[in-house]
Design a protein around this motif. Structure first.
Motif, PDB file in Angstrom:
ATOM      1  N   THR A 953     175.870 -28.325   3.072  1.00  0.00           N
ATOM      2  CA  THR A 953     174.526 -27.778   2.676  1.00  0.00           C
ATOM      3  C   THR A 953     173.648 -27.594   3.872  1.00  0.00           C
ATOM      4  OG1 THR A 953     173.656 -30.158   2.729  1.00  0.00           O
ATOM      5  CG2 THR A 953     174.384 -29.402   0.557  1.00  0.00           C
ATOM      6  N   PRO A 954     172.634 -27.092   4.081  1.00  0.00           N
ATOM      7  CA  PRO A 954     172.050 -26.612   5.191  1.00  0.00           C
ATOM      8  C   PRO A 954     171.894 -27.914   6.176  1.00  0.00           C
ATOM      9  CG  PRO A 954     170.862 -25.552   3.480  1.00  0.00           C
ATOM     10  CD  PRO A 954     171.848 -26.225   2.779  1.00  0.00           C
ATOM     11  N   ASP A 955     171.734 -28.978   5.555  1.00  0.00           N
ATOM     12  CA  ASP A 955     171.145 -30.352   6.628  1.00  0.00           C
ATOM     13  C   ASP A 955     172.319 -31.308   6.275  1.00  0.00           C
ATOM     14  OD1 ASP A 955     170.829 -30.900   3.993  1.00  0.00           O
ATOM     15  OD2 ASP A 955     168.907 -31.837   4.375  1.00  0.00           O
ATOM     16  N   ALA A 956     173.445 -31.173   5.685  1.00  0.00           N
ATOM     17  CA  ALA A 956     174.332 -32.367   5.400  1.00  0.00           C
ATOM     18  C   ALA A 956     175.842 -31.469   5.316  1.00  0.00           C
ATOM     19  CB  ALA A 956     174.024 -33.172   4.483  1.00  0.00           C
ATOM     20  N   VAL A 957     176.907 -32.314   5.852  1.00  0.00           N
ATOM     21  CA  VAL A 957     178.327 -31.947   5.535  1.00  0.00           C
ATOM     22  C   VAL A 957     179.002 -33.079   4.851  1.00  0.00           C
ATOM     23  CG1 VAL A 957     179.010 -32.557   7.657  1.00  0.00           C
ATOM     24  CG2 VAL A 957     180.240 -31.045   6.567  1.00  0.00           C
ATOM     25  N   TYR A 977     180.203 -36.243  16.602  1.00  0.00           N
ATOM     26  CA  TYR A 977     179.913 -34.692  16.383  1.00  0.00           C
ATOM     27  C   TYR A 977     178.963 -34.253  17.364  1.00  0.00           C
ATOM     28  CZ  TYR A 977     175.375 -35.889  14.074  1.00  0.00           C
ATOM     29  OH  TYR A 977     174.094 -36.221  14.039  1.00  0.00           O
ATOM     30  N   GLU A 978     179.028 -33.084  17.662  1.00  0.00           N
ATOM     31  CA  GLU A 978     177.885 -32.334  18.723  1.00  0.00           C
ATOM     32  C   GLU A 978     177.566 -30.863  18.168  1.00  0.00           C
ATOM     33  OE1 GLU A 978     179.679 -31.348  22.427  1.00  0.00           O
ATOM     34  OE2 GLU A 978     181.479 -30.248  21.564  1.00  0.00           O
ATOM     35  N   ALA A 979     176.431 -30.514  18.527  1.00  0.00           N
ATOM     36  CA  ALA A 979     176.042 -29.155  17.944  1.00  0.00           C
ATOM     37  C   ALA A 979     176.458 -28.249  19.437  1.00  0.00           C
ATOM     38  CB  ALA A 979     174.280 -29.178  17.814  1.00  0.00           C
ATOM     39  N   LEU A 980     176.958 -26.946  18.984  1.00  0.00           N
ATOM     40  CA  LEU A 980     177.208 -26.297  20.154  1.00  0.00           C
ATOM     41  C   LEU A 980     176.053 -25.608  20.800  1.00  0.00           C
ATOM     42  CD1 LEU A 980     180.313 -24.230  18.687  1.00  0.00           C
ATOM     43  CD2 LEU A 980     180.371 -26.287  20.074  1.00  0.00           C
ATOM     44  N   GLY A 981     176.016 -25.833  22.003  1.00  0.00           N
ATOM     45  CA  GLY A 981     175.029 -25.506  22.838  1.00  0.00           C
ATOM     46  C   GLY A 981     173.769 -26.552  22.916  1.00  0.00           C
ATOM     47  N   THR A 982     174.030 -27.545  22.674  1.00  0.00           N
ATOM     48  CA  THR A 982     173.257 -28.971  22.838  1.00  0.00           C
ATOM     49  C   THR A 982     174.134 -29.961  23.555  1.00  0.00           C
ATOM     50  OG1 THR A 982     171.960 -28.313  20.927  1.00  0.00           O
ATOM     51  CG2 THR A 982     171.905 -30.436  21.859  1.00  0.00           C
ATOM     52  N   LEU A1000     177.559 -36.693   6.261  1.00  0.00           N
ATOM     53  CA  LEU A1000     176.883 -36.915   7.430  1.00  0.00           C
ATOM     54  C   LEU A1000     175.644 -35.907   7.257  1.00  0.00           C
ATOM     55  CD1 LEU A1000     176.979 -37.320  10.661  1.00  0.00           C
ATOM     56  CD2 LEU A1000     178.077 -35.353  10.784  1.00  0.00           C
ATOM     57  N   THR A1001     174.268 -36.664   7.634  1.00  0.00           N
ATOM     58  CA  THR A1001     173.148 -35.993   7.320  1.00  0.00           C
ATOM     59  C   THR A1001     172.499 -35.605   8.784  1.00  0.00           C
ATOM     60  OG1 THR A1001     172.345 -38.206   6.943  1.00  0.00           O
ATOM     61  CG2 THR A1001     173.072 -36.888   5.062  1.00  0.00           C
ATOM     62  N   GLY A1002     171.062 -35.007   8.315  1.00  0.00           N
ATOM     63  CA  GLY A1002     170.164 -34.930   9.511  1.00  0.00           C
ATOM     64  C   GLY A1002     170.619 -33.723  10.377  1.00  0.00           C
ATOM     65  N   LEU A1003     171.477 -32.567   9.963  1.00  0.00           N
ATOM     66  CA  LEU A1003     171.888 -31.654  10.570  1.00  0.00           C
ATOM     67  C   LEU A1003     170.670 -30.534  10.529  1.00  0.00           C
ATOM     68  CD1 LEU A1003     175.731 -31.304   9.323  1.00  0.00           C
ATOM     69  CD2 LEU A1003     174.646 -32.725  11.491  1.00  0.00           C
ATOM     70  N   GLN A1004     170.825 -29.424  11.411  1.00  0.00           N
ATOM     71  CA  GLN A1004     170.284 -28.346  11.360  1.00  0.00           C
ATOM     72  C   GLN A1004     170.689 -27.060  10.691  1.00  0.00           C
ATOM     73  OE1 GLN A1004     166.783 -28.380  12.370  1.00  0.00           O
ATOM     74  NE2 GLN A1004     167.460 -30.758  12.712  1.00  0.00           N
ATOM     75  N   PRO A1005     169.763 -26.511   9.806  1.00  0.00           N
ATOM     76  CA  PRO A1005     170.550 -25.237   9.094  1.00  0.00           C
ATOM     77  C   PRO A1005     170.919 -24.093  10.071  1.00  0.00           C
ATOM     78  CG  PRO A1005     168.485 -25.875   8.465  1.00  0.00           C
ATOM     79  CD  PRO A1005     168.600 -26.400   9.572  1.00  0.00           C
ATOM     80  N   VAL A1033     182.269 -27.142  12.051  1.00  0.00           N
ATOM     81  CA  VAL A1033     181.581 -26.725  10.910  1.00  0.00           C
ATOM     82  C   VAL A1033     180.240 -26.172  11.297  1.00  0.00           C
ATOM     83  CG1 VAL A1033     180.078 -28.096   9.150  1.00  0.00           C
ATOM     84  CG2 VAL A1033     182.227 -28.995   9.934  1.00  0.00           C
ATOM     85  N   THR A1034     180.029 -25.219  10.272  1.00  0.00           N
ATOM     86  CA  THR A1034     178.623 -24.322  10.448  1.00  0.00           C
ATOM     87  C   THR A1034     177.900 -24.533   9.159  1.00  0.00           C
ATOM     88  OG1 THR A1034     180.019 -22.793  11.759  1.00  0.00           O
ATOM     89  CG2 THR A1034     177.622 -22.181  10.694  1.00  0.00           C
ATOM     90  N   THR A1035     176.772 -24.979   9.420  1.00  0.00           N
ATOM     91  CA  THR A1035     175.818 -25.270   8.385  1.00  0.00           C
ATOM     92  C   THR A1035     175.386 -23.954   7.896  1.00  0.00           C
ATOM     93  OG1 THR A1035     174.094 -25.814   9.651  1.00  0.00           O
ATOM     94  CG2 THR A1035     175.106 -27.538   9.250  1.00  0.00           C
TER      95      THR A1035
END
Length: 1198
Positions: A953-957, A977-982, A1000-1005, A1033-1035
């Motif tokens: 989903t846009p904010d969870a996987v 986990y890490e967000a690319l570019g951050t 895993l929740t709290g992700l960004q779309p 993973v890409t939300t």
């Protein structure tokens, strides 16, 4: 019954397991009780209902009970596909939802809350669910949709029976739209428990107004929105109205002779319309009539020509129909006016001169009477006397007498008698004669056929008498054998004699006599006289027998008696020949002495003697008189009357076939004279009542009618017929056919794998048909249910299913079906048990179990095998048989169906003594199999494998993985986990610790991430999953649905039914008992055994989670079997409950075996060299401080 028992066992087993699940921690402060409960409910079959259950302690395990049977806490409620639990369990909502209710749901339900640590178990008050079943059909007698014919005013019974329903439906009758009040109804049990049928009988008295209307049976029920209806059409018969004669004139009955009369007769109404007929003085004269159905009128017209004799005739028109109580009549008496049909002058008009002539004038009957007057020429003469007499047909005869002196000048004058009346003013009736003066003739002779010529009877012969001279003209008179020849005076007599009048031609006078010859004319002398002169001639007439008579010496005969018949020909000319025959068979007769014959003919007689039998009754014996010269034959017959006792004819039926519960007719074909007086039937020595009984009736012709026959009625029925001449008996066999019933069916039937066996099914049935047996294999839809490789055989009442080279796949339930054409077919279940040698389950080429070798820990080795019959386990260590008498070794074996387990518990594991290769051998009479298990030391866990995305989903996987070897210690999982570019990594601990799926929740779309997974235990971390391989993973964006990201490849969804695994383990892991508690001491989390292969899908036994199932203690009571009892019908040993296996430990034994959602698959990676199992342990310990582990976790290093 076997199916129901197995299903209940499975539910009891589920209840036991779910009771174990109910042992969840509940806060002490949580209130116990219900906040929502349904009251008793009523539902119509096919609708859905929901039973409310709100629990104040949401953490408790809640389940429903149906009539005392626990349904289990699983929301899907296995075994009840239409049941499910609905609501939010966290809020304490456990509502039981039932789809498409049927009668099986009609029960009492309880909502039960399991016992917890803080309080006792709770049971809700019982909720009664009542299912209303509407009636599907109504059966009407007479048959619905038909037309019944009834007689107005008579009472009839109509029966209406409803189909199965709950509650019993109400039945009403409507006659021409009006409710029938005279109804009696009874409620009977239906075809199933709790179902009822209603049988209602109405007494109906139809009237003529009901003709063509409907009689309706209505069935109503609370389960119906509108009543169901069936009907019959009433054809009501009622008598017609009286007939009416439409007279054409003003004066009824007055008519004139010769008039053509047309009389219409009309009758109105009636069903059927009236039948009309005309009667004349009580005798039918016309039975033709017509009908006009649109006007309900019957009409008949009598056409007749009125004759005088119709005077006083009573003409009647009668009307009636099939239901008339009597004949209705309308009559008219005719008053006929008719003139005299003739006038006759009596007396001789020939007289000598100067002598008186006396004449009488007589009329035929007339109505009214007529007056007479005389005329001589043109001169009226006065009568001397007039007389009126009663005549025919109600008329009058008028007679006038006249005497006058004849003078010469009167010769040749016409003497006339005239009749007249005011009723016949336009008509004149008269009779005239000519006066003659008599004097002798000079010559007299007869002209005709030559004397001696033969004439055939019936031939017309003309004789002419001629005379010359005489004044007045001579009178010529014909005589036959001295008797005057006269014509018949009555019109109805045959005119065999025609006597002509005297004719004159100049001085010649003639008179003709025409005869139609008959037997009496043979050799008769015909004479013509004129005064003293006479002439004669004789006729020869040929005629057939005037009378042919058969005389018998007896009127009634009996078989074997003799009958003498005599045939007599009274007279014939020429003589005849007599002959006999009987129904075409020529008989030889004996001539009788000659006798005298009238009419100067010849008589003949002959006799015949017959010996009669019963077959001669009613036959005709014919006597024929034949004249060759006349070429004519006259015949007469005598009908034989033979008295004989009853005899059964050749067409008598000796075998009658009937179906059980049906009817039968045992016909009678018998001949007797006189007719049989009685027909008596006996069966097995008992006489059937001639007056009939509950199930039999003797018909008028002697036939025996039976109904509701049973197989007990099968047998010989003796018929006894009797008349005044004797008795006769016959045996009629009633062959009652009935549906098959299975008598013997060996269950179970056992066979060794690869062997042959017959499944034998014996039935009781009639008839026994060659192809009446059929076989079916029962099981789940996905299973192979074919009978390939099996041979079906049958002989008599025994059918066999022969199995050649039995296979494991053929084990299971089979159904024997016997169908002889009489419903219903018989069905019987039998289980086929295929015995086979042990097959030990080998998860990997070498199984490993980990335990701390500090002489304080315990380890359990698990050996599981399949085989039939039961298996015996033996253990060896490094090839040496294990001494199970050693207190350090404890073995527990378990058997359930074809699955067998042996648990070897090693106490006080020592690295020096017990780190070895253990071999488990499973043996039964058919063979053996073994598995090797290596006992090793504890270590760090292996990395988890198979990390994959299951939802996005846009904010969870949603992630899922397979746990690796835990090294013998409890392990937990962490996600990095890490967000690319951050910059920077994020860590999330998986909870519950041993779960294998996590969201895993709290992700960004619309963000790209990299995800890693690692496992750890008390000895350290495993390293990243899949050797550090990251999971990109890409939300998706907010405007995208789940799984539509352009950069993310969709991952496979988890199989349906797979749920997140928790540290509580599966249901099997939750089983605890006192025995297990006493066998294992110390910290359970430290006393564990594990199985591992590096770089492979894990397979291990968790000793911290596994506790063997033992029989309950006396105070516990029996609560069921395993989670999945043996399912039947199906393969007997395929569906095995995993009572003792740890979660995910065992894969399917056969390809068709079903696995639970927690079952794992055997690893397919290559076999790991067992020598490497110690290197990892030593390497891992080097990275830790010596005192970083508790003492009880420190094992011996090897």
């Amino acid at each position: 019954m076997a199916l129901k028992t197995s299903a209940r066992a499975a539910l009891l087993l589920m209840g036991l397991l779910t009771t174990g699940l109910a042992q969840l921690p509940i806060p002490v402060s949580a209130p116990r009780g219900f906040w929502a409960l349904s009251k008793n409910l009523t539902a119509v079959e096919g609708t859905s209902v929901e039973l409310q259950c709100g629990v104040r302690a949401p953490g408790s395990v809640v389940q429903w009970a149906k009539d005392g049977l626990l349904l289990g806490p699983d929301p899907r409620i296995p075994g009840f596909p239409r049941y499910r639990l609905e609501g939010d369990p966290t809020r304490g909502e456990f509502h039981l939802h039932i789809e498409a209710c049927d009668l099986s749901d009609d029960a009492e339900y309880e909502c039960q809350v399991s016992r917890s640590e803080t309080g006792p178990e709770l049971v809700s008050p019982r909720v009664i669910l009542s299912i209303l079943v509407p009636p599907k059909v109504l059966q009407l007698t007479p048959e619905a949709g038909s037309t019944v014919t009834w007689v107005a005013g008579q009472e009839y019974e109509v029966t209406c029976v409803s189909g199965d329903a709950k509650p019993a439906p109400d039945i009403t009758f409507l006659q021409s739209g009006q409710t029938v009040s005279d109804i009696s109804a009874t409620v009977n049990e239906g075809s199933q428990e709790k179902l009822f049928t209603t049988e209602a009988t109405a007494r109906v008295t139809p009237q003529s107004s009901d003709n063509g209307q409907l009689l309706v049976c209505e069935g109503s029920s609370p389960a119906l929105d509108t009543p169901i209806k069936v009907s019959v059409t009433m054809n009501v018969l009622f008598p017609p109205g009286p007939p009416v004669i439409e007279w054409p004139g003003l004066e009824e009955g007055h008519v004139r002779a010769g008039q053509s009369l047309e009389l219409p007769c009309v009758a109105r109404g009636g069903n059927p319309l009236a039948t009309l007929q005309w009667l004349k003085n009580g005798q039918p004269v016309s039975t033709a009539w017509g009908t006009e159905h649109t006007q309900a009128v019957a009409r008949s017209v009598l056409v007749m020509v009125v004759r005088p004799e119709d005077h006083g005739t009573r003409l009647s028109c009668e009307s009636q129909n099939s239901v008339s109580t009597g004949t209705q009549e309308r009559s008219i008496t005719l008053q006929v006016t008719f003139p005299p049909s003739a006038i006759t002058i009596l007396g001789s008009t020939s007289q000598s001169e100067n002598k008186n002539v006396t004449l009488s004038c007589v009329t035929k009957s007339s109505r009214p009477r007529v007056l007479l007057r005389w005329w001589l020429g043109w001169r009226q003469l006065l009568p001397t006397e007039e007389t009126v007499m009663d005549g025919l047909h109600g008329g009058h005869i008028t007679m006038s007498n006249l005497t006058f002196l004849v003078r010469r000048e009167d010769n040749g004058l016409t003497l006339t008698c005239e009749a007249f009346s005011e009723a016949f003013t336009k008509e004149t009736f008269k009779k005239s004669l000519t006066l003659n003066v008599k004097y002798p003739a000079q010559k007299l002779w007869i002209e005709g056929p030559p004397e001696g010529q033969s004439h055939r009877a019936g031939t017309r012969v003309r004789l002419m008498c001629l005379a010359i001279g005489g004044n007045p003209d001579p009178s010529l008179t014909w005589y036959k054998d001295s008797r005057p020849v006269t014509e018949p005076r009555l019109p109805q007599e045959p005119r065999r004699v025609q006597l002509g009048s005297l004719e004159k031609s100049g001085s010649t006078f003639s008179r003709e006599l025409v005869l139609v010859t008959g037997p009496s004319d043979n050799q008769a002398k015909f004479t013509c006289k004129a005064g003293q002169l006479s002439a004669s001639t004789r006729l020869v007439v040929q005629f057939p027998p005037t009378n042919l008579t058969i005389l018998a010496n007896a009127s009634a005969l009996r078989p074997g008696e003799a009958l003498n018949l005599t045939c007599v020909s009274i007279s014939s000319n020429p003589p005849v020949n007599l002959s006999w025959d009987k129904e075409g068979e020529r008989l030889e007769g004996v001539p009788a002495p000659p006798r005298s014959a009238p009419f100067k003919g010849s008589a003949a007689a002959t006799s015949v003697l017959l010996r009669v039998s019963s077959r001669d009754h009613g036959h005709r014996v014919t006597c024929s008189a034949h004249s060759a010269e006349l070429r004519e034959t006259v015949s007469s017959f005598y009908r034989l009357n033979v008295l004989y006792p009853p005899e059964f004819l050749g067409e008598q039926v000796l075998v009658v076939t009937a179906v059980e519960q049906g009817g039968a007719l045992l016909p009678v074909s018998v001949s007797a004279n006189p007719a049989p007086e009685a027909f008596n039937w006996t069966f097995r020595g008992y006489r059937l009542s001639p007056a009939g009984g509950p199930r039999h009736r003797i018909l008028s012709g002697g036939a025996l009618q039976l109904w509701n026959v049973t197989r007990a009625d099968d047998g010989l029925y003796q018929l006894h017929c009797q008349n005044s001449e004797g008795t006769a008996e016959a045996l009629v066999h009633l062959d009652v056919h009935y549906a098959p019933t299975i008598r013997t069916l060996q269950d179970p039937t056992e066979v060794n794998i690869g062997g042959s066996v017959d499944i034998v099914c014996t039935v009781d049935a009639n008839p026994i048909l060659p192809e009446m047996f059929n076989w079916e294999r029962l099981g789940e839809e996905e299973e192979d249910q074919s009978l390939d490789g099996m041979e079906k055989m049958s002989k008599g009442a025994t059918g066999r299913l022969r199995i050649h080279r039995a296979e494991l796949a053929q084990a299971g339930a089979y159904q024997c079906i016997a169908d002889n054409g009489v419903a219903p077919p018989a069905r019987g279940l039998v289980r086929l048990v295929v015995r086979f040698a042990p097959q030990v389950e080998h998860p990997t080429p070498l199984t490993k179990v980990a335990a701390a070798g500090d002489s304080t820990s315990s380890a359990t080795l698990h050996c599981r095998a399949r085989g039939v019959p039961n298996i015996v386990f033996t253990w060896t260590k490094n090839g040496v048989p294990l001494d199970l008498q050693d207190p350090r070794y404890t073995e527990h074996t378990y058997h359930q169906g074809g699955v067998h387990s042996s648990l070897l518990t090693i106490a006080n594991v020592s690295a020096a003594q017990d780190y070895a290769l253990f071999t488990c051998t499973a043996t039964n009479p058919l063979g053996s199999d073994h598995i090797n298990i290596q006992l090793v030391s504890i270590s760090r866990p292996d990395p988890p494998s198979g990390l994959k995305v299951v939802s996005l989903t846009p904010d969870a996987v949603g992630l899922e993985w397979k746990p690796g070897f835990d090294g013998g210690l409890p392990q937990r999982f962490r996600i990095r986990y890490e967000a690319l570019g951050t910059p920077g990594f994020h860590y999330v601990d998986v909870l519950p610790p041993q779960a294998t799926a996590f969201t895993l929740t709290g992700l960004q779309p619309s963000t790209r991430y990299r995800v890693w997974l690692l496992a750890s235990n008390a000895l350290g971390d495993s390293g990243l999953a899949d050797k550090g391989t990251q999971l990109p993973v890409t939300t998706p964006g907010l405007d995208q649905t789940s799984g539509e990201s352009d950069d993310q490849v969709p991952t496979e969804q988890p199989p349906a039914g797979v749920s997140e695994k928790t540290d509580a383990g599966s249901e099997e892991d939750r089983v605890r008992n006192e025995y297990a508690e006493s066998q294992w001491t110390g910290d359970r989390d430290t006393q564990s055994s594990r199985v591992s292969t590096t770089e492979a899908e894990p397979y291990y036994h968790s000793m911290s989670d596994f506790v063997p199932q033992l029989p309950p203690m006396p105070e516990e009571g029996f609560t069921g079997f395993g989670e999945e009892g043996v399912a039947f019908p199906g393969h007997l040993y395929d569906e095995v409950g995993r009572m003792f296996a740890p979660p995910g430990a065992w894969g399917p034994l056969y390809d068709e075996a079903r696995t639970g959602p927690s079952d794992l698959y055997w690893p397919e990676e290559k076999y790991e060299d067992p020598r490497g199992i110690y290197d990892q342990v030593a390497g891992d310990l080097d990275t830790m401080e010596p005192d970083s582990l508790p003492f009880e976790l420190r094992g011996h290093l090897v």
